[in-house]
Design a protein around this motif. Structure first.
Motif, PDB file in Angstrom:
ATOM      1  N   HIS A 257       3.349   1.083 -23.992  1.00 58.65           N
ATOM      2  CA  HIS A 257       2.017   0.308 -23.343  1.00 58.65           C
ATOM      3  C   HIS A 257       2.812  -0.408 -22.108  1.00 58.65           C
ATOM      4  O   HIS A 257       2.221  -1.348 -21.597  1.00 58.65           O
ATOM      5  N   ASP A 258       4.154  -0.215 -21.736  1.00 61.99           N
ATOM      6  CA  ASP A 258       4.516  -0.871 -20.447  1.00 61.99           C
ATOM      7  C   ASP A 258       4.102   0.000 -19.547  1.00 61.99           C
ATOM      8  O   ASP A 258       3.911   1.389 -19.674  1.00 61.99           O
ATOM      9  N   LEU A 259       4.093  -0.404 -18.191  1.00 67.16           N
ATOM     10  CA  LEU A 259       3.444   0.414 -17.094  1.00 67.16           C
ATOM     11  C   LEU A 259       4.343   0.335 -15.974  1.00 67.16           C
ATOM     12  O   LEU A 259       5.007  -0.744 -15.640  1.00 67.16           O
ATOM     13  N   PHE A 260       4.559   1.630 -15.274  1.00 72.53           N
ATOM     14  CA  PHE A 260       5.516   1.661 -14.006  1.00 72.53           C
ATOM     15  C   PHE A 260       4.444   2.188 -13.092  1.00 72.53           C
ATOM     16  O   PHE A 260       4.041   3.508 -13.188  1.00 72.53           O
ATOM     17  N   VAL A 261       4.039   1.736 -11.927  1.00 73.35           N
ATOM     18  CA  VAL A 261       3.107   2.237 -11.051  1.00 73.35           C
ATOM     19  C   VAL A 261       3.529   2.331  -9.759  1.00 73.35           C
ATOM     20  O   VAL A 261       4.131   1.379  -9.327  1.00 73.35           O
ATOM     21  N   VAL A 262       3.663   3.570  -9.114  1.00 72.27           N
ATOM     22  CA  VAL A 262       4.051   3.824  -7.809  1.00 72.27           C
ATOM     23  C   VAL A 262       2.830   4.245  -6.939  1.00 72.27           C
ATOM     24  O   VAL A 262       2.218   5.256  -7.164  1.00 72.27           O
ATOM     25  N   ALA A 263       2.703   3.421  -5.960  1.00 74.47           N
ATOM     26  CA  ALA A 263       1.420   3.691  -5.164  1.00 74.47           C
ATOM     27  C   ALA A 263       1.921   3.883  -3.735  1.00 74.47           C
ATOM     28  O   ALA A 263       2.885   3.771  -3.212  1.00 74.47           O
ATOM     29  N   SER A 264       0.867   4.274  -2.809  1.00 75.49           N
ATOM     30  CA  SER A 264       1.474   4.370  -1.367  1.00 75.49           C
ATOM     31  C   SER A 264       0.444   3.121  -0.611  1.00 75.49           C
ATOM     32  O   SER A 264      -0.346   2.855  -1.130  1.00 75.49           O
ATOM     33  N   ASP A 265       1.184   3.028   0.723  1.00 71.18           N
ATOM     34  CA  ASP A 265       0.612   1.977   1.284  1.00 71.18           C
ATOM     35  C   ASP A 265      -0.836   2.177   1.888  1.00 71.18           C
ATOM     36  O   ASP A 265      -1.336   1.016   2.209  1.00 71.18           O
ATOM     37  N   GLY A 266      -1.311   3.480   1.585  1.00 75.44           N
ATOM     38  CA  GLY A 266      -2.716   3.620   2.172  1.00 75.44           C
ATOM     39  C   GLY A 266      -3.656   2.923   1.267  1.00 75.44           C
ATOM     40  O   GLY A 266      -4.783   2.677   1.768  1.00 75.44           O
ATOM     41  N   LEU A 267      -3.178   2.578   0.106  1.00 72.66           N
ATOM     42  CA  LEU A 267      -4.152   1.661  -0.903  1.00 72.66           C
ATOM     43  C   LEU A 267      -4.512   0.460  -0.308  1.00 72.66           C
ATOM     44  O   LEU A 267      -5.365  -0.243  -0.303  1.00 72.66           O
ATOM     45  N   VAL A 268      -3.190  -0.207  -0.400  1.00 74.49           N
ATOM     46  CA  VAL A 268      -3.257  -1.664   0.024  1.00 74.49           C
ATOM     47  C   VAL A 268      -3.618  -1.960   1.280  1.00 74.49           C
ATOM     48  O   VAL A 268      -4.128  -3.016   1.527  1.00 74.49           O
ATOM     49  N   GLU A 269      -3.385  -1.010   2.302  1.00 73.71           N
ATOM     50  CA  GLU A 269      -3.702  -1.286   3.564  1.00 73.71           C
ATOM     51  C   GLU A 269      -5.125  -0.829   4.005  1.00 73.71           C
ATOM     52  O   GLU A 269      -5.568  -0.729   5.356  1.00 73.71           O
ATOM     53  N   GLN A 270      -6.002  -0.366   3.070  1.00 74.66           N
ATOM     54  CA  GLN A 270      -7.084   0.141   3.354  1.00 74.66           C
ATOM     55  C   GLN A 270      -8.089  -1.005   3.787  1.00 74.66           C
ATOM     56  O   GLN A 270      -8.193  -2.111   3.159  1.00 74.66           O
ATOM     57  N   ARG A 271      -8.785  -0.778   4.855  1.00 74.63           N
ATOM     58  CA  ARG A 271      -9.456  -1.889   5.467  1.00 74.63           C
ATOM     59  C   ARG A 271     -11.021  -1.784   4.971  1.00 74.63           C
ATOM     60  O   ARG A 271     -11.410  -0.485   5.013  1.00 74.63           O
ATOM     61  N   ASN A 272     -11.691  -2.983   5.060  1.00 76.21           N
ATOM     62  CA  ASN A 272     -13.423  -2.880   4.926  1.00 76.21           C
ATOM     63  C   ASN A 272     -13.769  -2.878   6.226  1.00 76.21           C
ATOM     64  O   ASN A 272     -13.126  -3.043   7.232  1.00 76.21           O
ATOM     65  N   PRO A 273     -15.158  -2.833   6.373  1.00 73.33           N
ATOM     66  CA  PRO A 273     -15.778  -2.738   7.540  1.00 73.33           C
ATOM     67  C   PRO A 273     -15.648  -4.146   8.405  1.00 73.33           C
ATOM     68  O   PRO A 273     -15.582  -4.171   9.656  1.00 73.33           O
ATOM     69  N   ALA A 274     -15.358  -5.047   7.747  1.00 73.66           N
ATOM     70  CA  ALA A 274     -15.049  -6.582   8.328  1.00 73.66           C
ATOM     71  C   ALA A 274     -13.527  -6.289   9.109  1.00 73.66           C
ATOM     72  O   ALA A 274     -13.274  -7.399   9.551  1.00 73.66           O
ATOM     73  N   GLY A 275     -12.736  -5.622   8.500  1.00 74.45           N
ATOM     74  CA  GLY A 275     -11.355  -5.397   9.107  1.00 74.45           C
ATOM     75  C   GLY A 275     -10.376  -6.169   8.084  1.00 74.45           C
ATOM     76  O   GLY A 275      -9.186  -5.973   8.496  1.00 74.45           O
ATOM     77  N   GLU A 276     -10.932  -6.670   6.971  1.00 71.64           N
ATOM     78  CA  GLU A 276      -9.808  -6.978   5.876  1.00 71.64           C
ATOM     79  C   GLU A 276      -9.181  -5.995   5.181  1.00 71.64           C
ATOM     80  O   GLU A 276      -9.671  -5.051   5.006  1.00 71.64           O
ATOM     81  N   MET A 277      -7.872  -6.184   4.855  1.00 71.10           N
ATOM     82  CA  MET A 277      -6.882  -5.417   4.060  1.00 71.10           C
ATOM     83  C   MET A 277      -7.328  -5.640   2.602  1.00 71.10           C
ATOM     84  O   MET A 277      -7.427  -6.649   2.066  1.00 71.10           O
ATOM     85  N   PHE A 278      -7.160  -4.628   1.893  1.00 66.54           N
ATOM     86  CA  PHE A 278      -7.580  -4.615   0.451  1.00 66.54           C
ATOM     87  C   PHE A 278      -6.390  -5.551  -0.124  1.00 66.54           C
ATOM     88  O   PHE A 278      -6.780  -6.417  -0.955  1.00 66.54           O
TER      89      PHE A 278
END
Lengths: 94, 547
Positions: B337-358
């Motif tokens: 149950h230990d976790l190791f997650v590798v993501a790409s910055d396309g997820l954290v930098e995704q913007r909403n219509p107001a222009g804010e980043m995730f």
């Protein structure tokens, strides 16, 4: 003529032939429709289902219908819903 | 008062002019009805050169289409003008210019009317008679020849566009095969899920698994700078290099693989001014850890069981930035149950219509909240939350996730042997109950779940008695093990093999006599695998349980 067959406890590969015999006897005695009452059944397997299918075919051939009373226990109903027997067979209140 | 002779002369002159105009009109008609459908651009240019020379009675001609700086041309006749000679002229559409050729003699240049580009016809005019004819007919020829050329040019452009689109679609197919074709490996003790969602048809994100077959299995996640076709090409090169290092280096570790891949690709990346982040890792089942080397990739999150998630900083630069890679081997705990997650910055930098980043904190929060889910469940949660946040704002960049979750190790709970006889089937239930009671992790099993386990085992054993032993003597052995994730039931027999997983599904619309037993097993259990063996067969049923 409608005849009711009541099954209780285990309805599986070990006692299905007994149930089948009772069904055959009822049909020979002149019944064309059967109500198979499974209310008190607590364990059913695929062998039991084969018997139910046999009953359905036999009744249809005799010009009648085979209906089920579903088991009271949720677990035992599982197998019938999984194989959609509860949609294929008309259901009757116990 | 005009004399008859003078009139005769005038009439003759008019007749000749009419005849000539008739010829010109016919020729201009010829130019207009030139076939365009599917005609090669160069052939059309030659057609224009030939026809214009014929109308204007010039001995040789050259037709040139500028094509926005990449000229193509076609010539006709002996010693036609050259493109170099024509380059000295500058004629606008419908204009005419006369000049001296390099080796002596005259030439006439006529600008054609073509929208969005420049086209010219140059004619040899040794006796000086072409120029006056050209002057008289400049505008109609410029228009007619121009429209013929225009149609052929537009046709060629749209064919080119279609070819480019085809190339993109082909590249997308190749890339999705590369990313999806290598199946996520099944590793003992590890629950893995990986998925990549490109922003365009092709992209720069990648994840992959390399090695295996007696060698350690490596995973890699990365991001080539840029998007589209150029990035996708570099992804392919990076993966090729990764495979060869993982497979042929004598003692590969994440650090050495990263360093060798950087060596391989550094010249190519710097040539085009691009780079690629990459994390390479491997799972050590005995130690229950992950070794990894991170070349500039982010975000990477580690969440040991019971502790909050935290980011892992890269300690090396991306590929293609420096001639040497400085990312060193590091270790992270990956027990149950230990976790190791590798993501790409396309997820954290995704913007909403107001222009804010995730945002990075939001990603940490989702992982903390859903740490009890399996790898796939967690990955899907993350994708869905980012997608919901984005709303109808477009996906700007590729989004990739690799989730590794330590699986719990199972312990043996029950073991029994029964004769392979139908009347022995009712001995199964008490052992299932016993196993559940003895299960240290004590998962919550409803009455229905307990029943389904008993029923699945019952059906499996009936099958072995019927189809395996076929009524002969035999013994069935059953071992039930459990971890906090799942219950594993292994059923062994030494009769002839009968693979229940190979049986076809029954048609549920037509009740039938046979075939439900196997169907029931496969529906009630989360996983059913059959392993025939020389001494005995094993049927493994797995039921996932809630913690």
């Amino acid at each position: 003529m409608i005849e009711t067959i009541v099954v209780t406890g285990r309805f599986d590969v070990n006692n299905r032939m007994d149930v089948k015999e009772r069904i055959d006897q009822a049909l020979e005695a002149g019944a064309d429709s059967l109500i198979i009452d499974l209310k008190g059944v607590d364990f059913m397997d695929s062998a039991a289902m084969a018997i139910l299918v046999g009953a359905l075919t036999a009744c249809r051939r005799a010009g009648g219908q085979a209906s089920l009373v579903l088991p009271e226990r949720e677990e035992a109903r599982r197998v019938l819903s999984l194989t959609r027997f509860d949609k294929v067979f008309p259901l009757v209140e116990g | 008062m005009i004399s008859t002779d003078q009139l005769d002369v005038r009439v003759a002159a008019l007749e000749s002019l009419l005849a000539q105009h008739q010829e010109w009109l016919e020729t201009i008609n010829d130019l207009r009805y030139a076939p365009v459908e599917g005609q090669d651009l160069v052939l059309t240019l030659r057609h224009v050169a030939v026809e214009t020379a014929r109308v204007l009675k010039a001995p040789a001609a050259l037709a040139v289409l500028d094509q926005r700086g990449l000229p193509i041309s076609a010539a006709w006749g002996p010693l036609p003008p050259t493109t170099a000679e024509l380059a000295r002229f500058s004629v606008g559409p419908g204009d005419l210019s006369v000049g001296v050729r390099e080796g002596g003699g005259m030439m006439v240049a006529l600008g054609l009317v073509v929208e969005g580009d420049r086209a010219t016809v140059a004619l040899v005019d040794d006796d000086g008679t072409v120029a006056p004819r050209a002057r008289a007919l400049a505008l109609p020829i410029a228009r007619q020849a121009g429209s013929v050329l225009q149609a052929a040019w537009r046709n060629a452009e749209s064919v080119k566009q279609a070819l480019i689109q085809n190339e993109y679609e082909l590249a997308a197919k190749v890339q999705s095969r590369l990313l999806a074709g290598r199946p996520v490996p099944t590793l003992e003790g590890l629950d893995i899920y990986a998925e990549s969602r490109p922003a365009l048809l092709v992209g720069g994100d990648f994840f992959n698994f390399a090695g295996g077959k007696g060698r350690p299995t490596f995973f890699a996640v990365g991001d080539v700078s840029g998007k589209g076709l150029p990035a996708a090409i570099l992804v392919t090169m990076t993966l090729a290099s990764l495979y060869s290092k993982a497979e042929f280096l004598p003692h590969p570790t994440p650090e050495t693989i990263l360093a060798r891949v950087n060596e391989d690709l550094y010249p190519n990346f710097t040539d085009v001014g691009m780079f690629a982040t990459m994390l390479v890792g491997m799972f050590n089942p005995a130690e229950q850890t992950i070794s990894y080397a991170n070349g500039g990739h982010s975000p990477v999150i580690h969440k040991p069981k019971g502790q909050p998630s935290r980011f892992i900083e890269a300690d090396g630069t991306a590929l293609g930035v420096l001639t040497e890679s400085f990312a060193a081997d590091r270790t992270a705990r990956l027990g149950p149950h230990d976790l190791f997650v590798v993501a790409s910055d396309g997820l954290v930098e995704q913007r909403n219509p107001a222009g804010e980043m995730f945002g990075y904190d939001a990603l940490l929060a989702i992982i903390n909240e859903n740490a009890s889910m399996g790898a796939e469940g967690l990955a899907i949660q993350i994708f869905e939350r980012v997608s919901k946040f984005a709303g109808n704002a477009p996906q700007d960049d590729d989004q990739t996730l690799l989730v590794l979750r330590g699986a719990a190790t199972p312990e043996e709970l029950a073991r029994l042997q029964i004769p392979a006889q139908l009347d022995a089937m009712d001995r199964i239930a008490p052992h299932v109950d016993d196993a559940i009671r003895r299960h240290a992790a004590r998962p919550i099993l409803s009455a229905v779940e307990r029943y389904t386990i008993e029923l699945a085992i019952h059906e499996a054993c009936v099958n072995i008695v019927r189809h395996g032993y076929q009524g002969g003597q035999g013994v069935i052995e059953m071992v039930i093990s459990g971890s906090s994730d799942e219950l594993i039931i292994d059923i062994y027999d030494d009769g002839p093999s009968f693979d229940p997983t190979a049986a076809p599904f029954p048609d549920l619309n037509e009740p039938q006599v046979h075939g439900y037993g196997v169907f029931i097993i496969r529906e009630l259990m989360d996983s059913v695998t059959y392993q025939p063996g020389p001494t005995r067969n094993r049927l493994r049923l797995i039921k996932k349980v809630a913690e």
